[in-house]
Design a protein around this motif. Sequence first.
Motif, PDB file in Angstrom:
ATOM      1  N   LYS A  66      -5.617  -7.287   9.822  1.00 19.57           N
ATOM      2  CA  LYS A  66      -4.777  -6.852  10.942  1.00 19.57           C
ATOM      3  C   LYS A  66      -3.628  -7.797  11.249  1.00 19.57           C
ATOM      4  O   LYS A  66      -2.575  -7.371  11.676  1.00 19.57           O
ATOM      5  N   LEU A  67      -3.820  -9.079  11.069  1.00 17.62           N
ATOM      6  CA  LEU A  67      -2.779 -10.036  11.409  1.00 17.62           C
ATOM      7  C   LEU A  67      -1.910 -10.414  10.219  1.00 17.62           C
ATOM      8  O   LEU A  67      -0.948 -11.153  10.358  1.00 17.62           O
ATOM      9  N   ALA A  68      -2.253  -9.924   9.053  1.00 13.92           N
ATOM     10  CA  ALA A  68      -1.528 -10.301   7.839  1.00 13.92           C
ATOM     11  C   ALA A  68      -0.229  -9.514   7.699  1.00 13.92           C
ATOM     12  O   ALA A  68      -0.102  -8.408   8.192  1.00 13.92           O
ATOM     13  N   ASP A  69       0.737 -10.131   7.007  1.00  6.71           N
ATOM     14  CA  ASP A  69       1.949  -9.405   6.644  1.00  6.71           C
ATOM     15  C   ASP A  69       1.577  -8.377   5.590  1.00  6.71           C
ATOM     16  O   ASP A  69       0.940  -8.704   4.596  1.00  6.71           O
ATOM     17  N   ILE A  70       1.961  -7.152   5.832  1.00 10.23           N
ATOM     18  CA  ILE A  70       1.645  -6.090   4.876  1.00 10.23           C
ATOM     19  C   ILE A  70       2.690  -4.995   5.012  1.00 10.23           C
ATOM     20  O   ILE A  70       3.184  -4.736   6.106  1.00 10.23           O
ATOM     21  N   SER A  71       3.056  -4.391   3.908  1.00 12.31           N
ATOM     22  CA  SER A  71       4.011  -3.289   3.964  1.00 12.31           C
ATOM     23  C   SER A  71       3.359  -2.042   3.382  1.00 12.31           C
ATOM     24  O   SER A  71       2.698  -2.094   2.353  1.00 12.31           O
ATOM     25  N   VAL A  72       3.564  -0.937   4.082  1.00 13.48           N
ATOM     26  CA  VAL A  72       2.979   0.339   3.691  1.00 13.48           C
ATOM     27  C   VAL A  72       4.095   1.364   3.572  1.00 13.48           C
ATOM     28  O   VAL A  72       4.963   1.451   4.437  1.00 13.48           O
ATOM     29  N   VAL A  73       4.074   2.118   2.497  1.00 11.62           N
ATOM     30  CA  VAL A  73       4.969   3.257   2.322  1.00 11.62           C
ATOM     31  C   VAL A  73       4.078   4.490   2.315  1.00 11.62           C
ATOM     32  O   VAL A  73       3.065   4.524   1.618  1.00 11.62           O
ATOM     33  N   SER A  74       4.453   5.475   3.128  1.00 13.07           N
ATOM     34  CA  SER A  74       3.605   6.660   3.218  1.00 13.07           C
ATOM     35  C   SER A  74       4.415   7.902   3.556  1.00 13.07           C
ATOM     36  O   SER A  74       5.595   7.831   3.871  1.00 13.07           O
ATOM     37  N   THR A  75       3.706   9.017   3.522  1.00  9.26           N
ATOM     38  CA  THR A  75       4.221  10.259   4.062  1.00  9.26           C
ATOM     39  C   THR A  75       3.507  10.461   5.396  1.00  9.26           C
ATOM     40  O   THR A  75       2.906   9.529   5.926  1.00  9.26           O
ATOM     41  N   GLN A  76       3.499  11.680   5.892  1.00  7.00           N
ATOM     42  CA  GLN A  76       2.903  11.962   7.195  1.00  7.00           C
ATOM     43  C   GLN A  76       1.382  11.824   7.228  1.00  7.00           C
ATOM     44  O   GLN A  76       0.783  11.998   8.280  1.00  7.00           O
ATOM     45  N   VAL A  77       0.730  11.482   6.126  1.00  8.88           N
ATOM     46  CA  VAL A  77      -0.735  11.384   6.119  1.00  8.88           C
ATOM     47  C   VAL A  77      -1.236  10.321   7.089  1.00  8.88           C
ATOM     48  O   VAL A  77      -2.389  10.362   7.497  1.00  8.88           O
ATOM     49  N   ILE A  78      -0.384   9.396   7.473  1.00 10.42           N
ATOM     50  CA  ILE A  78      -0.794   8.336   8.389  1.00 10.42           C
ATOM     51  C   ILE A  78      -0.241   8.571   9.797  1.00 10.42           C
ATOM     52  O   ILE A  78      -0.424   7.775  10.685  1.00 10.42           O
ATOM     53  N   ILE A 120       0.855  -1.195   0.000  1.00  7.23           N
ATOM     54  CA  ILE A 120       0.000   0.000   0.000  1.00  7.23           C
ATOM     55  C   ILE A 120       0.886   1.239   0.000  1.00  7.23           C
ATOM     56  O   ILE A 120       1.873   1.312   0.733  1.00  7.23           O
ATOM     57  N   TYR A 121       0.501   2.211  -0.813  1.00  7.26           N
ATOM     58  CA  TYR A 121       1.211   3.484  -0.924  1.00  7.26           C
ATOM     59  C   TYR A 121       0.232   4.591  -0.538  1.00  7.26           C
ATOM     60  O   TYR A 121      -0.820   4.729  -1.141  1.00  7.26           O
ATOM     61  N   LEU A 122       0.574   5.380   0.498  1.00  3.17           N
ATOM     62  CA  LEU A 122      -0.307   6.429   1.005  1.00  3.17           C
ATOM     63  C   LEU A 122       0.407   7.776   1.053  1.00  3.17           C
ATOM     64  O   LEU A 122       1.397   7.915   1.765  1.00  3.17           O
ATOM     65  N   THR A 123      -0.078   8.739   0.307  1.00  3.88           N
ATOM     66  CA  THR A 123       0.435  10.104   0.397  1.00  3.88           C
ATOM     67  C   THR A 123      -0.719  11.060   0.136  1.00  3.88           C
ATOM     68  O   THR A 123      -1.816  10.645  -0.256  1.00  3.88           O
ATOM     69  N   SER A 124      -0.453  12.322   0.315  1.00  6.33           N
ATOM     70  CA  SER A 124      -1.476  13.318  -0.004  1.00  6.33           C
ATOM     71  C   SER A 124      -1.644  13.447  -1.515  1.00  6.33           C
ATOM     72  O   SER A 124      -2.563  14.098  -1.978  1.00  6.33           O
ATOM     73  N   GLY A 125      -0.756  12.829  -2.272  1.00 12.60           N
ATOM     74  CA  GLY A 125      -0.819  12.911  -3.728  1.00 12.60           C
ATOM     75  C   GLY A 125      -1.774  11.925  -4.374  1.00 12.60           C
ATOM     76  O   GLY A 125      -1.993  11.973  -5.576  1.00 12.60           O
ATOM     77  N   ILE A 126      -2.353  11.019  -3.589  1.00 12.12           N
ATOM     78  CA  ILE A 126      -3.331  10.098  -4.169  1.00 12.12           C
ATOM     79  C   ILE A 126      -4.735  10.614  -3.868  1.00 12.12           C
ATOM     80  O   ILE A 126      -4.930  11.410  -2.948  1.00 12.12           O
ATOM     81  N   ARG A 127      -5.695  10.150  -4.633  1.00 11.49           N
ATOM     82  CA  ARG A 127      -7.072  10.626  -4.444  1.00 11.49           C
ATOM     83  C   ARG A 127      -7.562  10.294  -3.036  1.00 11.49           C
ATOM     84  O   ARG A 127      -7.246   9.228  -2.494  1.00 11.49           O
ATOM     85  N   LYS A 128      -8.350  11.193  -2.459  1.00 11.18           N
ATOM     86  CA  LYS A 128      -8.869  10.997  -1.103  1.00 11.18           C
ATOM     87  C   LYS A 128      -9.639   9.696  -0.982  1.00 11.18           C
ATOM     88  O   LYS A 128      -9.535   8.995   0.023  1.00 11.18           O
ATOM     89  N   ILE A 129     -10.421   9.364  -1.981  1.00 14.40           N
ATOM     90  CA  ILE A 129     -11.211   8.140  -1.926  1.00 14.40           C
ATOM     91  C   ILE A 129     -10.302   6.906  -1.890  1.00 14.40           C
ATOM     92  O   ILE A 129     -10.572   5.942  -1.176  1.00 14.40           O
ATOM     93  N   ASP A 130      -9.189   6.941  -2.610  1.00 14.15           N
ATOM     94  CA  ASP A 130      -8.236   5.829  -2.586  1.00 14.15           C
ATOM     95  C   ASP A 130      -7.516   5.763  -1.244  1.00 14.15           C
ATOM     96  O   ASP A 130      -7.313   4.680  -0.686  1.00 14.15           O
ATOM     97  N   ARG A 131      -7.144   6.927  -0.710  1.00 17.02           N
ATOM     98  CA  ARG A 131      -6.484   6.971   0.595  1.00 17.02           C
ATOM     99  C   ARG A 131      -7.411   6.409   1.667  1.00 17.02           C
ATOM    100  O   ARG A 131      -7.007   5.592   2.504  1.00 17.02           O
TER     101      ARG A 131
END
Length: 172
Positions: free
Chosen positions: A87-99, A63-74
């Motif tokens: 919640k228990l799954a392995d997952i990697s997220v790259v983000s800016t301060q939006v999270i 998952i990629y989260l930034t202010s540059g993606i559409r609000k609905i996608d975020r």
Amino acid sequence: YEARDLPRMETDLNVRMNYLKKTNKKINFIDKLDEDLVSKPGRKLAMFNTRKKALRFSQTADIYLTSGIRKIDRKKHIETLSDKKIKLADISVVSTQVIEAGVDVSFDTMFRELSPLDNIVQAAGRLNREAEKEDATLYIFDSKSHIPYNDLEFSLSRDYFSKNPITSLIHL
């Protein structure tokens, strides 16, 4: 001031100590973000100070989260991260301060680009929120760039972490 005369409730010392033990967060200061660390299994968050830096790591993320993606996608991504099944799954997220604030998601491991101390403390709130991991670790990495923060705040953080590279058992 108005609440000064209200009786104070004391929590049992054993309850407090048990809570603090379960919510410990280890903090390590590292020179740079190592892709081997990021590729380990678990729920991981890599948080960058700018979209440009986050974008460079986005190909390795689920998952990629930034202010540059559409609000609905975020919003959809945050709902996915909050889903009980995920919640228990392995997952990697790259983000800016939006999270960084106001989002009820939890990670086992976090990589946070160096920023002012208050931002680091806020970001650490996404780490081990429900005390499900005993060795939850926040890795703070230095990118040598203070953008978007002012130089003074940034240099204070760098000075603190360069003098204290490993700060374990922090209660945030």
